[in-house]
Scaffold this motif. Structure first.
Motif, short mmCIF file in Angstrom:
data_model
loop_
_atom_site.label_atom_id
_atom_site.label_comp_id
_atom_site.label_asym_id
_atom_site.label_seq_id
_atom_site.Cartn_x
_atom_site.Cartn_y
_atom_site.Cartn_z
N SER A 1 -6.20 0.51 -6.34
CA SER A 1 -6.20 -0.22 -7.63
C SER A 1 -5.90 -1.70 -7.46
O SER A 1 -5.84 -2.43 -8.44
CB SER A 1 -5.15 0.41 -8.57
OG SER A 1 -5.43 1.75 -8.84
N PHE A 2 -5.74 -2.15 -6.21
CA PHE A 2 -5.35 -3.54 -5.99
C PHE A 2 -6.38 -4.51 -6.55
O PHE A 2 -6.04 -5.52 -7.18
CB PHE A 2 -5.14 -3.80 -4.50
CG PHE A 2 -4.68 -5.20 -4.20
CD1 PHE A 2 -3.34 -5.53 -4.25
CD2 PHE A 2 -5.60 -6.20 -3.86
CE1 PHE A 2 -2.91 -6.82 -3.98
CE2 PHE A 2 -5.18 -7.49 -3.59
CZ PHE A 2 -3.83 -7.81 -3.65
N ASP A 3 -7.66 -4.23 -6.33
CA ASP A 3 -8.71 -5.14 -6.80
C ASP A 3 -8.70 -5.28 -8.32
O ASP A 3 -9.02 -6.35 -8.86
CB ASP A 3 -10.09 -4.66 -6.33
CG ASP A 3 -10.28 -4.85 -4.83
OD1 ASP A 3 -9.49 -5.60 -4.22
OD2 ASP A 3 -11.21 -4.24 -4.27
N ILE A 4 -8.32 -4.20 -9.01
CA ILE A 4 -8.24 -4.27 -10.48
C ILE A 4 -7.14 -5.22 -10.89
O ILE A 4 -7.32 -6.06 -11.79
CB ILE A 4 -7.99 -2.86 -11.06
CG1 ILE A 4 -9.19 -1.96 -10.82
CG2 ILE A 4 -7.66 -2.94 -12.55
CD1 ILE A 4 -8.98 -0.53 -11.24
N LEU A 5 -5.99 -5.13 -10.23
CA LEU A 5 -4.89 -6.04 -10.54
C LEU A 5 -5.28 -7.48 -10.26
O LEU A 5 -4.93 -8.40 -11.02
CB LEU A 5 -3.65 -5.65 -9.73
CG LEU A 5 -2.65 -4.68 -10.35
CD1 LEU A 5 -1.96 -5.31 -11.54
CD2 LEU A 5 -3.29 -3.38 -10.74
N GLN A 6 -6.00 -7.71 -9.16
CA GLN A 6 -6.42 -9.06 -8.83
C GLN A 6 -7.39 -9.60 -9.87
O GLN A 6 -7.30 -10.77 -10.28
CB GLN A 6 -7.09 -9.07 -7.45
CG GLN A 6 -7.43 -10.48 -6.95
CD GLN A 6 -6.22 -11.34 -6.73
OE1 GLN A 6 -5.42 -11.07 -5.83
NE2 GLN A 6 -6.05 -12.37 -7.56
N GLU A 7 -8.30 -8.76 -10.34
CA GLU A 7 -9.26 -9.17 -11.36
C GLU A 7 -8.56 -9.53 -12.66
O GLU A 7 -8.87 -10.55 -13.30
CB GLU A 7 -10.27 -8.05 -11.61
CG GLU A 7 -11.35 -8.41 -12.62
CD GLU A 7 -12.34 -7.28 -12.82
OE1 GLU A 7 -13.09 -7.32 -13.83
OE2 GLU A 7 -12.37 -6.34 -11.99
N VAL A 8 -7.59 -8.71 -13.05
CA VAL A 8 -6.83 -8.99 -14.28
C VAL A 8 -6.02 -10.26 -14.13
O VAL A 8 -5.96 -11.09 -15.05
CB VAL A 8 -5.92 -7.79 -14.63
CG1 VAL A 8 -4.98 -8.15 -15.77
CG2 VAL A 8 -6.76 -6.58 -15.00
#
Length: 245
Positions: A70-77
């Protein structure tokens, strides 16, 4: 369209957790603003972060126990909301005990040693030993963990402090430490056994986060009967970027 029950529940929880407590109002203090969200579907996690009105994105905050998937989702947000995303702690592995009712004291520590849940006196010492400690904010965080969640310390028959461990807002074992002169004597086994029984009595899971590079603690967790999970988990800090005038 009205708010979902999950959104409303999270908001009520945040409002009622520490009413009128100045500890949770400092926008620059990420320790005061931890969040936990649960979603099996990455798309649902992304929707929760983007659409729910629970998180105050103007504050520095911690996002705890996020799997690497889920790291990429956090980075996108973070990029969308003009936030800096950084690692708060070293990436960790999760170890879970699936049969805590079977945990027994193996008696390997000195029988005259004493276990106590009265640990508030340790807050300043713990603050010096943890990698992210040393500040007034981290000290307040430790004090809140001791006040609200199970913890234990061990002393010998002469009253000398031997070690300790706390649990956190995710019910995980945290900040465990044995003083060098008392290591390899079964102290941590006794401490973790005490905490594991207490967490199980409360109907909570028995698990911990171990830094990916901490092979000694990983071996200890396995010897204690815990199962290692394959994913890597992150403790992240999100901080609003300074806007140029």
């Amino acid at each position: 369209m009205g708010r979902s029950r999950a959104e409303a529940g999270l908001e009520r929880s945040r409002e009622s957790a520490y009413p009128n407590d100045p500890f949770v109002t400092d926008d620059k203090d990420a320790f005061s603003n931890p969040y936990a969200m649960f979603a099996k579907d990455p798309a649902e996690l992304k929707r929760m972060l983007q659409e729910f009105k629970v998180i105050d994105w103007k504050q520095s905050l911690l996002v705890n126990g996020i799997p690497g998937s889920s790291f990429d989702i956090l980075q996108e947000v973070a990029d969308a909301k003009n936030l800096t995303l950084e690692h708060f702690m070293i990436p960790s592995k999760v170890f879970i005990h699936h049969n805590p009712e079977s945990i027994t004291d193996d008696g390997r520590f000195h029988k005259s040693s004493k276990l106590s849940s009265d640990t508030m006196f340790l807050a300043e010492l713990i603050n010096k030993h943890i990698g992210y400690g040393g500040s007034e904010q981290s000290l307040n965080y430790i004090k809140k963990r001791i006040e609200l969640f199970p913890s234990v310390c061990m002393s010998d028959d002469e009253g000398r402090l031997m070690g300790w461990s706390l649990t956190d807002e995710l019910s995980a074992f945290r900040m465990g430490y044995i003083l060098p002169e008392f290591r390899n004597k079964g102290c941590m086994t006794a401490i973790v056994t005490f905490l594991a029984k207490e967490m199980h009595r409360r109907g909570l899971p028995v698990y911990n986060f171990i830094a990916e590079e901490n092979t000694i603690s990983a071996l200890f967790s396995k010897s204690f009967g815990m199962t290692e999970y394959p994913d890597i988990y992150y403790y992240l800090r999100m901080t609003p970027k300074k806007r140029s005038l």
